[in-house]
Design an enzyme around this catalytic site. Structure first.
Site, PDB file in Angstrom:
ATOM      1  N   ASP A 117     -28.439 -99.301 -50.431  1.00  0.00           N
ATOM      2  CA  ASP A 117     -29.436 -98.572 -49.640  1.00  0.00           C
ATOM      3  C   ASP A 117     -30.820 -99.049 -50.060  1.00  0.00           C
ATOM      4  O   ASP A 117     -31.353 -98.627 -51.096  1.00  0.00           O
ATOM      5  CB  ASP A 117     -29.310 -97.060 -49.872  1.00  0.00           C
ATOM      6  N   LYS A 174     -27.601 -93.194 -41.304  1.00  0.00           N
ATOM      7  CA  LYS A 174     -27.356 -92.309 -42.443  1.00  0.00           C
ATOM      8  C   LYS A 174     -28.493 -91.296 -42.516  1.00  0.00           C
ATOM      9  O   LYS A 174     -29.653 -91.672 -42.668  1.00  0.00           O
ATOM     10  CB  LYS A 174     -27.256 -93.087 -43.750  1.00  0.00           C
ATOM     11  N   LYS A 195     -31.284 -95.640 -42.455  1.00  0.00           N
ATOM     12  CA  LYS A 195     -31.239 -94.367 -43.173  1.00  0.00           C
ATOM     13  C   LYS A 195     -32.582 -93.661 -43.053  1.00  0.00           C
ATOM     14  O   LYS A 195     -33.630 -94.292 -43.130  1.00  0.00           O
ATOM     15  CB  LYS A 195     -30.881 -94.646 -44.636  1.00  0.00           C
TER      16      LYS A 195
END
Length: 216
Positions: free
Chosen positions: A90, A182, A153
């Site tokens: 991430d 996400k 995300k």
């Protein structure tokens, strides 16, 4: 009815995290059949060893939490994380460069995506929606998709605001089907998680994964 466990990335990125916290995070994920755990880079090697042969995915963060490290630094961090056993990365968008209207964020994501995909790993890009206007969210999503990110995300959890339904809906409206979302940041309840999933999120990053699973 959706199985919420398949969406949850049980997370602990607090500055005070200890080895005992890593063990608890994994135990809670195992007890609740949660998809994965997200830990700081320093703890990836231990978490991978503790996970063993279970199916729990191991996620870590790159360029966390502000994203304005040099690309070479992020690349070295990603290489080490993969070596230590991370399944998914991430990475925080370089918001400073993005707001300066530089091409560099797209180049950086493309480089990181290539690095991850060559090792059969997943790259998520954290765009930190709290700091972006609606038009900037749209632009950031398009850059991520064009550069080869697997997921976009919403948040690090360190910004003033986390995931919002309206932001996830906006992201889903502009991202191609093959790019996931996400949602993370401030997600504490099953109701919140379900609202974000209904809005288009395929993953939920939260520090309260077991409680969300128990309340479904």
């Amino acid at each position: 009815m959706r199985n919420i466990q398949n969406y949850i990335e049980h997370t602990n990125l607090k500055p005070t995290i200890t080895s005992e916290d890593i063990e608890m995070l994994l135990n809670e994920a195992q007890e609740n059949n949660i998809f994965g755990i997200c830990v700081p880079p320093f703890w990836v090697k231990k978490a991978k060893r503790d996970i063993g042969k279970t199916n729990i995915k191991l996620i870590t963060v790159i360029g966390f939490p502000l994203g304005y490290q040099m690309s070479q630094t992020k690349e070295a961090e990603a290489i080490q994380a993969i070596k230590d056993g991370a399944d998914e990365l991430d990475m925080v968008l370089n918001i400073s460069a993005f707001k300066s209207k530089m091409m560099w964020p797209k180049i950086e994501i493309a480089k990181m995506g290539k690095l991850a995909h060559e090792k059969n790993k997943i790259l998520k890009v954290i765009i930190e929606t709290a700091y972006l206007s609606k038009s900037e969210i749209i632009e950031a999503c398009k850059i991520c998709a064009d550069a080869g990110a697997d997921f976009v995300k919403t948040s690090t959890g360190f910004a003033p605001e986390g995931a919002k339904v309206e932001h996830v809906e906006l992201m889903r409206s502009v991202l191609p089907d093959h790019v996931g979302i996400k949602a993370s940041g401030g997600i504490k309840t099953y109701e919140q998680a379900m609202q974000l999933i209904e809005a288009g999120a395929e993953r939920i990053g939260t520090s309260t994964g077991p409680a969300i699973c128990l309340n479904q």
